[in-house]
Design an enzyme around this catalytic site. Structure first.
Site, PDB file in Angstrom:
ATOM      1  N   ARG A  26       0.901  -1.328  -0.030  1.00  0.00           N
ATOM      2  CA  ARG A  26      -0.102   0.202   0.042  1.00  0.00           C
ATOM      3  C   ARG A  26       0.790   1.133   0.074  1.00  0.00           C
ATOM      4  O   ARG A  26       0.638   2.316  -0.791  1.00  0.00           O
ATOM      5  CB  ARG A  26      -0.935   0.132   1.196  1.00  0.00           C
ATOM      6  CG  ARG A  26      -1.634   1.189   1.457  1.00  0.00           C
ATOM      7  CD  ARG A  26      -2.992   1.389   2.268  1.00  0.00           C
ATOM      8  NE  ARG A  26      -2.880   0.508   3.386  1.00  0.00           N
ATOM      9  CZ  ARG A  26      -2.109   0.578   4.448  1.00  0.00           C
ATOM     10  NH1 ARG A  26      -1.295   1.860   4.495  1.00  0.00           N
ATOM     11  NH2 ARG A  26      -2.179  -0.226   5.542  1.00  0.00           N
ATOM     12  N   TYR A  40     -17.097  15.923 -15.322  1.00  0.00           N
ATOM     13  CA  TYR A  40     -17.503  14.285 -15.423  1.00  0.00           C
ATOM     14  C   TYR A  40     -18.730  14.273 -14.343  1.00  0.00           C
ATOM     15  O   TYR A  40     -18.514  14.849 -13.245  1.00  0.00           O
ATOM     16  CB  TYR A  40     -16.388  13.366 -15.150  1.00  0.00           C
ATOM     17  CG  TYR A  40     -16.874  12.028 -14.994  1.00  0.00           C
ATOM     18  CD1 TYR A  40     -17.686  11.267 -15.724  1.00  0.00           C
ATOM     19  CD2 TYR A  40     -16.509  11.421 -13.733  1.00  0.00           C
ATOM     20  CE1 TYR A  40     -17.827   9.967 -15.643  1.00  0.00           C
ATOM     21  CE2 TYR A  40     -16.684  10.091 -13.479  1.00  0.00           C
ATOM     22  CZ  TYR A  40     -17.695   9.476 -14.355  1.00  0.00           C
ATOM     23  OH  TYR A  40     -18.062   8.226 -14.106  1.00  0.00           O
ATOM     24  N   ASP A  84      -8.551  17.534 -14.718  1.00  0.00           N
ATOM     25  CA  ASP A  84      -8.593  16.376 -15.251  1.00  0.00           C
ATOM     26  C   ASP A  84      -8.334  16.160 -16.660  1.00  0.00           C
ATOM     27  O   ASP A  84      -8.907  16.766 -17.481  1.00  0.00           O
ATOM     28  CB  ASP A  84     -10.144  15.945 -14.899  1.00  0.00           C
ATOM     29  CG  ASP A  84     -10.416  14.522 -15.445  1.00  0.00           C
ATOM     30  OD1 ASP A  84      -9.853  14.097 -16.227  1.00  0.00           O
ATOM     31  OD2 ASP A  84     -11.707  14.148 -14.931  1.00  0.00           O
ATOM     32  N   LYS A  89      -9.190   4.988 -19.074  1.00  0.00           N
ATOM     33  CA  LYS A  89      -9.581   5.474 -20.626  1.00  0.00           C
ATOM     34  C   LYS A  89      -8.178   5.520 -21.320  1.00  0.00           C
ATOM     35  O   LYS A  89      -7.558   4.355 -21.436  1.00  0.00           O
ATOM     36  CB  LYS A  89     -10.024   6.987 -20.274  1.00  0.00           C
ATOM     37  CG  LYS A  89     -11.149   7.214 -19.258  1.00  0.00           C
ATOM     38  CD  LYS A  89     -12.396   6.180 -19.591  1.00  0.00           C
ATOM     39  CE  LYS A  89     -13.363   6.330 -18.515  1.00  0.00           C
ATOM     40  NZ  LYS A  89     -13.480   6.852 -17.267  1.00  0.00           N
TER      41      LYS A  89
HETATM   42  N1  PLP Z   1     -12.732  11.711 -15.234  1.00  0.00           N
HETATM   43  C1  PLP Z   1     -13.398  11.687 -16.301  1.00  0.00           C
HETATM   44  C2  PLP Z   1     -13.098  12.868 -17.548  1.00  0.00           C
HETATM   45  C3  PLP Z   1     -14.160  10.317 -16.686  1.00  0.00           C
HETATM   46  O1  PLP Z   1     -14.759  10.227 -18.037  1.00  0.00           O
HETATM   47  C4  PLP Z   1     -14.089   9.452 -15.589  1.00  0.00           C
HETATM   48  C5  PLP Z   1     -14.887   8.221 -15.887  1.00  0.00           C
HETATM   49  O2  PLP Z   1     -15.611   7.947 -17.082  1.00  0.00           O
HETATM   50  C6  PLP Z   1     -13.517   9.615 -14.455  1.00  0.00           C
HETATM   51  C7  PLP Z   1     -12.936  10.984 -14.199  1.00  0.00           C
HETATM   52  C8  PLP Z   1     -13.555   8.891 -13.321  1.00  0.00           C
HETATM   53  O3  PLP Z   1     -12.876   7.868 -13.615  1.00  0.00           O
HETATM   54  P1  PLP Z   1     -13.100   6.292 -13.223  1.00  0.00           P
HETATM   55  O4  PLP Z   1     -14.258   5.744 -13.895  1.00  0.00           O
HETATM   56  O5  PLP Z   1     -11.807   5.517 -13.530  1.00  0.00           O
HETATM   57  O6  PLP Z   1     -13.165   6.278 -11.631  1.00  0.00           O
END
Ligand code: PLP
Length: 383
Positions: free
Chosen positions: A46, A98, A170, A195
């Site tokens: 961890r 998101y 992000d 992604k």
């Molecule tokens: N940020 C964006 C732009 C996303 O599209 C997503 C998920 O679709 C996330 C964060 C969250 O990531 P995760 O699904 O890996 O937790």
């Protein structure tokens, strides 16, 4: 080393013992100490794991940061950032974020006494106006989700820093292939590694990369204290995916650009939202802060009602009906009922997430096949 070389060689040193050109996956949860109370580099997975560390080094090298931290999902990574905040602190975030981030800020962070305001970050003055002396974090996405809005990252950094807040980005949609926010003044870059970084729809992960040692230490403390770390197997898979990141992102973006231009002229399409189109309001800024291409995500509004839009997204075959994005397989979704269902109806309306909005994640398939697939869906929706 140049970007593509770093993607393959940083964090992927050959195994000194066997000469294996791919480092082994270190599955051990614990590591032998030579003396009681004397810590070596790794003691417990961890707190640190060699396979995870390799991935963290690779992503940090691609983003130009001083260190990376890999989490068990993108949301765990964002939660790590939010956990640095304290009761009474305030966050200004983009309207076009998101849905899961919206939910985290409005329904989890708020319980810890953290205030949130969403603004249209394409207008940087709105960020400045929403900031209070308590604002510790400005959080944005560019391109935004799902309307592909473009925010001027360098201008946001100036505004955030002028009032003593950190700027977090992000960067899931753009990836470091196209945009490197730390070079533009951001403090924290976050990826849903689920992604593009991994790129094959076969793992969940999140990564943070930071600009300063001081921030790294604060976030490392949170990561170790809360424990949502990425597993060694998923770290390996993600490292493997990153080796082809630049090739995938550039080729998928090329197909997306072609698709956007075709959709723009389609009689059943009301509007195409893609920063690579000259009529996109963020096209000029995107051209400055996105290198070589405009990404492989695009949204469009059908000239149709809710039912016809549903028929459309349900009738493609190559574009699979699924949330998520960024992999070699093309995906299609209806944000209002899928990725952004966690917005309440009023916020969806305020943020223009209409019933006829469709989001595409353009994959690596051949353009002609993808075009035919969409054309068949237009026919189905129109009938
Ligand atoms: N940020 C964006 C732009 C996303 O599209 C997503 C998920 O679709 C996330 C964060 C969250 O990531 P995760 O699904 O890996 O937790």
């Amino acid at each position: 080393m140049k970007f593509r070389t770093r993607a393959i060689h940083v964090g992927n040193e050959r195994c000194a013992q066997t000469g294996a050109v791919v480092p082994p996956i270190h599955v051990a949860s614990t590591f032998v100490q030579h003396e009681a109370g004397k810590w070596r580099e790794f003691d417990y997975s961890r707190s640190g794991n060699p396979t995870r560390k390799g991935l963290e080094q690779t992503v940090a090298a691609l983003e130009g940061g001083c260190g990376g931290l890999a989490f068990s999902s993108g949301m765990a990574a964002i939660h790590g950032v939010v956990t640095m905040l304290e009761s009474g602190d305030h966050v200004v975030a983009g309207e076009d974020i998101y849905g899961g981030t919206y939910r985290l800020l409005h329904h989890v962070a708020n319980r810890a006494g953290i205030g949130v305001d969403l603004v249209d970050t394409t207008d940087v003055a709105q960020i400045a106006n929403a900031m209070t002396p308590q604002t510790k974090l400005v959080w944005i996405e560019s391109p935004g989700n799902p309307r592909l809005t473009i925010t001027d990252i360098a201008a946001c950094a100036e505004v955030a820093h002028a009032k003593g807040a950190l700027l977090g980005i992000d960067n899931t949609f753009a990836t470091p292939v196209l945009t490197r926010p730390l070079e533009l003044g951001a403090d924290i870059v976050m990826h849903s590694a689920t992604k593009y970084l991994s790129g094959h729809s076969d793992l969940m992960g999140g990564v943070l990369v930071v600009k300063s040692e001081e921030l790294f230490d604060r976030l490392y403390f949170v990561q170790n204290a809360t424990g949502a770390v990425l597993s060694p197997f998923d770290s390996f898979l993600c490292s493997r995916g990153i080796k082809t990141l630049a090739l995938r992102v550039l080729e998928q973006s090329r197909t997306a650009q072609q698709m956007a231009e075709w959709l723009e002229d389609h009689s059943q399409v009301r509007r195409v939202l893609y920063p690579g189109l000259p009529n996109h309001p963020g096209h000029q800024i995107a051209g400055q802060q996105m290198h070589d291409a405009f990404g492989a995500m695009l949204s469009f509004e059908l000239d149709a009602d809710l039912d016809a839009t549903r028929r459309f997204v349900e009738s493609t075959t190559l574009f699979q009906l699924a949330v998520s994005l960024g992999a070699v397989e093309s995906l299609i979704e209806q944000p209002a009922t899928m990725s952004h269902a966690s917005y309440d109806a009023a916020d969806r309306a305020a943020h223009n997430i209409t019933d006829s909005l469709i989001r595409l994640s353009v994959g690596l398939e051949d353009f002609d096949d993808l075009q035919q697939d969409l054309q068949a869906a237009f026919t189905a929706a129109g009938s």
